[in-house]
Write a protein that holds these residues in place. Structure first.
Motif, PDB file in Angstrom:
ATOM      1  N   ALA A 155      67.678 -23.526  34.078  1.00 26.02           N
ATOM      2  CA  ALA A 155      66.791 -23.196  33.202  1.00 26.02           C
ATOM      3  C   ALA A 155      66.921 -24.071  31.805  1.00 26.02           C
ATOM      4  N   GLY A 156      68.319 -24.564  31.584  1.00 25.10           N
ATOM      5  CA  GLY A 156      68.375 -25.302  30.493  1.00 25.10           C
ATOM      6  C   GLY A 156      67.668 -26.896  30.707  1.00 25.10           C
ATOM      7  N   GLU A 157      67.994 -27.422  31.874  1.00 26.85           N
ATOM      8  CA  GLU A 157      67.049 -28.552  32.133  1.00 26.85           C
ATOM      9  C   GLU A 157      65.635 -28.617  32.330  1.00 26.85           C
ATOM     10  N   ASP A 158      64.958 -27.436  32.501  1.00 25.14           N
ATOM     11  CA  ASP A 158      63.656 -27.031  32.447  1.00 25.14           C
ATOM     12  C   ASP A 158      63.176 -26.846  30.963  1.00 25.14           C
ATOM     13  N   ALA A 159      64.200 -26.162  30.319  1.00 27.15           N
ATOM     14  CA  ALA A 159      63.754 -26.251  28.928  1.00 27.15           C
ATOM     15  C   ALA A 159      63.485 -27.361  28.138  1.00 27.15           C
ATOM     16  N   VAL A 160      64.758 -28.315  28.451  1.00 29.00           N
ATOM     17  CA  VAL A 160      64.783 -29.627  27.643  1.00 29.00           C
ATOM     18  C   VAL A 160      63.510 -30.545  28.255  1.00 29.00           C
ATOM     19  N   GLU A 161      63.323 -30.631  29.381  1.00 28.95           N
ATOM     20  CA  GLU A 161      61.943 -31.229  29.718  1.00 28.95           C
ATOM     21  C   GLU A 161      60.813 -30.578  29.187  1.00 28.95           C
ATOM     22  N   SER A 162      60.452 -29.361  28.896  1.00 31.81           N
ATOM     23  CA  SER A 162      59.572 -28.760  28.010  1.00 31.81           C
ATOM     24  C   SER A 162      59.399 -29.352  26.852  1.00 31.81           C
ATOM     25  N   ALA A 163      60.627 -29.336  26.136  1.00 34.40           N
ATOM     26  CA  ALA A 163      60.700 -29.620  24.948  1.00 34.40           C
ATOM     27  C   ALA A 163      60.329 -31.060  24.617  1.00 34.40           C
ATOM     28  N   VAL A 164      60.946 -31.846  25.612  1.00 36.56           N
ATOM     29  CA  VAL A 164      60.646 -33.256  25.313  1.00 36.56           C
ATOM     30  C   VAL A 164      59.195 -33.643  25.666  1.00 36.56           C
ATOM     31  N   LEU A 165      58.413 -32.912  26.433  1.00 36.27           N
ATOM     32  CA  LEU A 165      56.934 -32.829  26.682  1.00 36.27           C
ATOM     33  C   LEU A 165      56.130 -32.877  25.406  1.00 36.27           C
ATOM     34  N   VAL A 166      56.640 -31.570  24.878  1.00 39.99           N
ATOM     35  CA  VAL A 166      55.940 -31.217  23.486  1.00 39.99           C
ATOM     36  C   VAL A 166      56.240 -32.000  22.599  1.00 39.99           C
ATOM     37  N   ILE A 167      57.415 -32.725  22.353  1.00 37.97           N
ATOM     38  CA  ILE A 167      57.707 -33.376  21.249  1.00 37.97           C
ATOM     39  C   ILE A 167      56.921 -34.976  21.568  1.00 37.97           C
ATOM     40  N   ASP A 168      56.791 -35.201  22.962  1.00 38.57           N
ATOM     41  CA  ASP A 168      56.201 -36.607  23.309  1.00 38.57           C
ATOM     42  C   ASP A 168      54.341 -36.424  22.829  1.00 38.57           C
ATOM     43  N   GLU A 169      54.034 -35.422  22.990  1.00 41.18           N
ATOM     44  CA  GLU A 169      52.470 -34.761  22.519  1.00 41.18           C
ATOM     45  C   GLU A 169      52.472 -35.066  21.201  1.00 41.18           C
ATOM     46  N   LEU A 170      53.342 -34.414  20.411  1.00 42.45           N
ATOM     47  CA  LEU A 170      53.180 -34.458  18.991  1.00 42.45           C
ATOM     48  C   LEU A 170      53.437 -35.644  18.268  1.00 42.45           C
ATOM     49  N   THR A 171      54.441 -36.320  18.692  1.00 39.64           N
ATOM     50  CA  THR A 171      54.719 -37.649  18.117  1.00 39.64           C
ATOM     51  C   THR A 171      53.592 -38.689  18.519  1.00 39.64           C
ATOM     52  N   SER A 172      53.213 -38.786  19.696  1.00 39.52           N
ATOM     53  CA  SER A 172      52.094 -39.466  20.103  1.00 39.52           C
ATOM     54  C   SER A 172      50.806 -39.332  19.364  1.00 39.52           C
ATOM     55  N   ASN A 173      50.430 -38.090  19.035  1.00 41.34           N
ATOM     56  CA  ASN A 173      49.564 -37.663  18.172  1.00 41.34           C
ATOM     57  C   ASN A 173      49.362 -38.060  16.988  1.00 41.34           C
ATOM     58  N   ALA A 174      50.598 -37.961  16.173  1.00 37.94           N
ATOM     59  CA  ALA A 174      50.847 -38.597  15.044  1.00 37.94           C
ATOM     60  C   ALA A 174      50.657 -40.122  14.865  1.00 37.94           C
ATOM     61  N   LEU A 175      50.975 -40.847  15.748  1.00 38.70           N
ATOM     62  CA  LEU A 175      50.884 -42.184  15.571  1.00 38.70           C
ATOM     63  C   LEU A 175      49.390 -42.557  16.005  1.00 38.70           C
ATOM     64  N   ARG A 176      48.726 -42.119  16.919  1.00 40.14           N
ATOM     65  CA  ARG A 176      47.477 -42.305  17.498  1.00 40.14           C
ATOM     66  C   ARG A 176      46.562 -41.893  16.334  1.00 40.14           C
ATOM     67  N   HIS A 177      46.684 -40.718  15.879  1.00 35.33           N
ATOM     68  CA  HIS A 177      45.683 -40.153  15.113  1.00 35.33           C
ATOM     69  C   HIS A 177      45.929 -39.906  13.568  1.00 35.33           C
ATOM     70  N   GLY A 178      47.190 -40.012  13.265  1.00 36.80           N
ATOM     71  CA  GLY A 178      47.836 -39.989  11.769  1.00 36.80           C
ATOM     72  C   GLY A 178      47.753 -41.087  11.099  1.00 36.80           C
ATOM     73  N   ARG A 179      48.576 -41.101   9.993  1.00 41.25           N
ATOM     74  CA  ARG A 179      48.743 -42.291   9.263  1.00 41.25           C
ATOM     75  C   ARG A 179      50.229 -42.482   8.868  1.00 41.25           C
TER      76      ARG A 179
END
Length: 164
Positions: free
Chosen positions: A68-92
């Motif tokens: 459950a911990g491994e799954d939660a970490v992988e979900s969190a990494v996916l969320v963080i990857d989506e948010l950080t890549s959006n900031a870099l692609r669409h933000g300033r």
């Protein structure tokens, strides 16, 4: 996790995901616990960001969390990857990532210098064109939102942390 496509979502699911990003919501007050702060410089640097985040999140898990911990970490990494890549692609710039490790949750806050560019979930994009990351974030998080300041925006998410 597979790719989320518009045709896989009901009209209600799409509307709920889209509306969850449409309003200014207060950023959760992260407790002064363990935290990771990273400056986001480029899309090429996101591999290193993922490794640092994975190590930080894993270090804060109870040993008994197991799969459950491994799954939660992988979900969190996916969320963080989506948010950080959006900031870099669409933000300033400047763009930053803050992750806090609290007893029952992880709080993720990504900031960028584009308060005039709100998070906008994809609607009816052609298959394979991507753009459904905000739907993934909405699906995987306990809470999420965006808050606007004069010179930057803060896109945030809270993820449940498994107990041990």
């Amino acid at each position: 996790m597979g790719t989320i496509r518009r045709e896989d979502m009901s009209a209600y699911q799409h509307a709920a995901a889209a509306s969850s990003w449409a309003q200014d919501t207060p950023v959760p007050d992260p407790s002064p616990t363990d935290r990771l702060v990273l400056v986001l410089e480029s899309l090429r640097s996101l591999g290193a960001v993922r490794r640092q985040v994975r190590g930080f999140l894993t270090a804060g898990l109870a040993p008994a969390a197991g799969d459950a911990g491994e799954d939660a970490v992988e979900s969190a990494v996916l969320v963080i990857d989506e948010l950080t890549s959006n900031a870099l692609r669409h933000g300033r710039p400047p763009s930053r990532l803050l992750v806090t490790d609290e007893p029952d949750r992880w709080v993720v806050i990504v900031s960028d210098g584009a308060p005039d560019r709100p998070p906008t979930p994809a609607v009816e994009r052609p298959e394979g064109a991507g753009g459904y990351g905000l739907h993934v974030v909405a699906d995987l998080t306990a809470e999420h939102g965006v808050h606007y300041e004069t010179d930057h925006k803060l896109v945030w998410a809270c993820l449940r942390k498994p107990s041990g």
